[in-house]
Design a protein around this motif. Structure first.
Motif, PDB file in Angstrom:
ATOM      1  N   ASN A  10      13.119  56.718-115.288  1.00 25.91           N
ATOM      2  CA  ASN A  10      11.718  56.379-114.560  1.00 25.91           C
ATOM      3  C   ASN A  10      10.442  56.189-115.370  1.00 25.91           C
ATOM      4  OD1 ASN A  10      12.509  56.823-111.405  1.00 25.91           O
ATOM      5  ND2 ASN A  10      12.686  58.763-112.112  1.00 25.91           N
ATOM      6  N   THR A  11      10.396  56.969-117.188  1.00 25.45           N
ATOM      7  CA  THR A  11       9.832  56.049-117.913  1.00 25.45           C
ATOM      8  C   THR A  11      10.138  54.972-118.191  1.00 25.45           C
ATOM      9  OG1 THR A  11       9.197  58.865-118.113  1.00 25.45           O
ATOM     10  CG2 THR A  11       8.446  57.317-120.350  1.00 25.45           C
ATOM     11  N   PHE A  12      11.604  54.866-118.345  1.00 29.32           N
ATOM     12  CA  PHE A  12      11.411  53.931-119.400  1.00 29.32           C
ATOM     13  C   PHE A  12      11.348  52.162-118.699  1.00 29.32           C
ATOM     14  CE2 PHE A  12      15.157  50.289-120.149  1.00 29.32           C
ATOM     15  CZ  PHE A  12      15.197  50.183-121.234  1.00 29.32           C
ATOM     16  N   LYS A  13      11.304  52.655-116.889  1.00 31.96           N
ATOM     17  CA  LYS A  13      11.323  51.526-116.343  1.00 31.96           C
ATOM     18  C   LYS A  13       9.713  50.735-116.580  1.00 31.96           C
ATOM     19  CE  LYS A  13      13.274  53.140-112.547  1.00 31.96           C
ATOM     20  NZ  LYS A  13      13.167  53.683-110.926  1.00 31.96           N
ATOM     21  N   VAL A  14       8.646  51.465-116.981  1.00 31.31           N
ATOM     22  CA  VAL A  14       7.351  51.228-117.698  1.00 31.31           C
ATOM     23  C   VAL A  14       7.589  50.663-118.755  1.00 31.31           C
ATOM     24  CG1 VAL A  14       5.074  52.834-117.781  1.00 31.31           C
ATOM     25  CG2 VAL A  14       6.659  53.367-116.095  1.00 31.31           C
TER      26      VAL A  14
ATOM     27  N   VAL B 273       4.108  52.639-109.066  1.00 33.31           N
ATOM     28  CA  VAL B 273       2.435  52.219-108.784  1.00 33.31           C
ATOM     29  C   VAL B 273       2.294  51.856-110.149  1.00 33.31           C
ATOM     30  CG1 VAL B 273       0.584  53.428-108.547  1.00 33.31           C
ATOM     31  CG2 VAL B 273       2.368  53.645-106.715  1.00 33.31           C
ATOM     32  N   ILE B 274       3.068  52.229-110.455  1.00 31.56           N
ATOM     33  CA  ILE B 274       2.525  51.953-112.180  1.00 31.56           C
ATOM     34  C   ILE B 274       3.122  50.356-112.298  1.00 31.56           C
ATOM     35  CG2 ILE B 274       3.011  52.774-114.465  1.00 31.56           C
ATOM     36  CD1 ILE B 274       3.548  55.215-113.705  1.00 31.56           C
ATOM     37  N   LEU B 275       4.523  49.756-112.072  1.00 30.37           N
ATOM     38  CA  LEU B 275       4.941  49.297-112.446  1.00 30.37           C
ATOM     39  C   LEU B 275       4.235  47.524-111.381  1.00 30.37           C
ATOM     40  CD1 LEU B 275       8.737  49.393-112.137  1.00 30.37           C
ATOM     41  CD2 LEU B 275       7.882  49.647-114.196  1.00 30.37           C
ATOM     42  N   GLY B 276       3.535  47.938-110.553  1.00 26.73           N
ATOM     43  CA  GLY B 276       2.684  47.065-109.808  1.00 26.73           C
ATOM     44  C   GLY B 276       1.937  47.287-110.504  1.00 26.73           C
ATOM     45  N   TYR B 277       0.305  47.794-110.742  1.00 20.43           N
ATOM     46  CA  TYR B 277      -0.438  48.571-111.589  1.00 20.43           C
ATOM     47  C   TYR B 277      -0.516  47.316-112.870  1.00 20.43           C
ATOM     48  CZ  TYR B 277      -4.399  49.437-113.933  1.00 20.43           C
ATOM     49  OH  TYR B 277      -5.420  49.534-115.303  1.00 20.43           O
TER      50      TYR B 277
ATOM     51  N   MET C  89      -5.849  52.240-125.396  1.00 21.67           N
ATOM     52  CA  MET C  89      -3.714  51.332-125.911  1.00 21.67           C
ATOM     53  C   MET C  89      -3.863  52.581-124.024  1.00 21.67           C
ATOM     54  SD  MET C  89      -1.380  52.051-128.725  1.00 21.67           S
ATOM     55  CE  MET C  89      -2.604  51.729-129.936  1.00 21.67           C
ATOM     56  N   TYR C  90      -2.041  51.979-123.861  1.00 24.78           N
ATOM     57  CA  TYR C  90      -2.083  52.688-123.265  1.00 24.78           C
ATOM     58  C   TYR C  90      -1.231  53.632-123.399  1.00 24.78           C
ATOM     59  CZ  TYR C  90      -2.326  48.535-119.505  1.00 24.78           C
ATOM     60  OH  TYR C  90      -2.608  47.578-119.413  1.00 24.78           O
ATOM     61  N   ARG C  91      -1.312  54.987-123.044  1.00 23.04           N
ATOM     62  CA  ARG C  91      -0.729  55.960-122.810  1.00 23.04           C
ATOM     63  C   ARG C  91       0.402  56.671-122.193  1.00 23.04           C
ATOM     64  NH1 ARG C  91      -3.580  61.394-124.235  1.00 23.04           N
ATOM     65  NH2 ARG C  91      -2.049  61.796-126.488  1.00 23.04           N
ATOM     66  N   LEU C  92       1.489  56.736-122.629  1.00 25.96           N
ATOM     67  CA  LEU C  92       2.797  57.024-121.318  1.00 25.96           C
ATOM     68  C   LEU C  92       3.325  58.024-121.424  1.00 25.96           C
ATOM     69  CD1 LEU C  92       4.666  55.964-119.107  1.00 25.96           C
ATOM     70  CD2 LEU C  92       5.671  55.040-120.782  1.00 25.96           C
ATOM     71  N   HIS C  93       2.924  59.060-120.507  1.00 24.05           N
ATOM     72  CA  HIS C  93       3.055  60.854-120.869  1.00 24.05           C
ATOM     73  C   HIS C  93       4.873  60.030-120.577  1.00 24.05           C
ATOM     74  CE1 HIS C  93      -0.842  62.740-120.534  1.00 24.05           C
ATOM     75  NE2 HIS C  93      -0.642  61.500-120.471  1.00 24.05           N
ATOM     76  N   GLY C  94       6.053  60.666-120.817  1.00 22.66           N
ATOM     77  CA  GLY C  94       7.623  60.925-120.897  1.00 22.66           C
ATOM     78  C   GLY C  94       8.687  61.371-121.548  1.00 22.66           C
ATOM     79  N   PHE C  95       9.445  60.967-121.608  1.00 19.08           N
ATOM     80  CA  PHE C  95      10.720  62.279-122.308  1.00 19.08           C
ATOM     81  C   PHE C  95      11.901  61.078-122.153  1.00 19.08           C
ATOM     82  CE2 PHE C  95      13.491  63.264-118.685  1.00 19.08           C
ATOM     83  CZ  PHE C  95      12.588  63.456-118.191  1.00 19.08           C
ATOM     84  N   CYS C  96      12.640  60.973-123.161  1.00 22.07           N
ATOM     85  CA  CYS C  96      13.553  59.783-123.328  1.00 22.07           C
ATOM     86  C   CYS C  96      14.700  60.012-122.516  1.00 22.07           C
ATOM     87  CB  CYS C  96      14.658  59.835-125.155  1.00 22.07           C
ATOM     88  SG  CYS C  96      15.524  61.323-125.422  1.00 22.07           S
ATOM     89  N   GLN C  97      15.043  60.997-122.044  1.00 22.93           N
ATOM     90  CA  GLN C  97      15.467  60.906-121.088  1.00 22.93           C
ATOM     91  C   GLN C  97      15.368  60.524-119.545  1.00 22.93           C
ATOM     92  OE1 GLN C  97      15.397  63.324-122.730  1.00 22.93           O
ATOM     93  NE2 GLN C  97      17.429  63.779-123.860  1.00 22.93           N
TER      94      GLN C  97
END
Ligand SMILES: N[C@@H](CCC(=O)N[C@@H](CS)C(=O)NCC(=O)O)C(=O)O
Length: 213
Positions: A12-16, A69-73, A1-9
């Motif tokens: 840039n995290t939301f894009k992924v 980069v993540i979106l492209g991947y 499973m993917y793990r996405l490091h980020g936060f709700c504000q």
């Protein structure tokens, strides 16, 4: 499973997160305590991202940073939203650079300073940023006047990238899109209709904060 490091504000995290949801891929959030400064610490930079930025995506032992980069991947790996032709894929890349340099970056900085910054923002700095934002938004609005999506005839990661900060509450940025940029407004409605769309505050970890300034 993917793990996405980020936060709700973090738009840039939301894009992924939005793309992972649109792709129907399972992922788990890893909360980054950005507001308490974790991304500026030595250990976080050594272990998670030397650039000191969220988002970070883990795919098994692979660790990727930079939302573009993540979106492209992800688009390439899952064969969706990458653009239909080689020309389209170059066009997608062109808009990703524009977004990272001018569209997201000025807007995200402006919103951060207005809503979450440590001190009241300097009006001269805000005026400068706002002029840059106006120019970038006008370019995207004009581009969308004659098409439904940024590139080609369907949604691509260029759309996922450019929209990342535009679903947050108006009071955070104070920057009105509705009425000023009708083509962006219509495009946002189309994006809301994509599979997996949800508000950033409903899908990303962390505590919602009231705008400060
Ligand atoms: N171009 C980067 C920008 C990432 C970025 O600026 N992330 C913010 C949080 S949304 C951050 O971590 N900023 C820390 C800093 O600028 O020092 C991307 O698209 O991933």
């Amino acid at each position: 499973m993917y793990r996405l490091h980020g936060f709700c504000q973090s738009g840039n995290t939301f894009k992924v997160a939005f793309l992972l949801r649109a792709l129907g891929q399972p992922w788990e959030p890893v909360f980054v305590d950005f507001m308490k400064g974790v991304t500026r610490t030595g250990p976080w930079r050594e272990q998670t991202n030397e650039m000191g930025e969220a988002p970070v995506l883990e795919d098994g032992t692979r660790r990727l940073t930079q939302s573009g980069v993540i979106l492209g991947y992800l688009a390439k790996k899952h064969g969706a939203y990458e653009g239909a032709t080689e020309d389209d894929r170059l066009e997608v890349l062109r808009w990703l650079f524009f977004d990272n340099h001018k569209f997201t970056s000025y807007f995200a900085t402006y919103r951060f300073m207005k809503a979450f910054g440590p001190a009241a923002p300097d009006p001269a700095v805000m005026a400068w940023l706002r002029a840059r934002m106006d120019a970038a938004f006008a370019i995207v609005d004009k581009h969308l006047a004659t098409r439904e999506w940024m590139v080609g005839g369907a949604a691509t990661i260029a759309d996922f990238s450019l929209c990342g900060y535009l679903f947050y509450p108006l009071e955070e940025s104070g920057y009105e899109v509705a009425g000023r940029y009708p083509h962006i407004e219509a495009w946002l409605a189309r994006l809301r209709g994509l599979p997996g769309w949800a508000s950033p505050y409903d899908v990303l970890p962390g505590e919602r904060l009231l705008p400060k300034w």
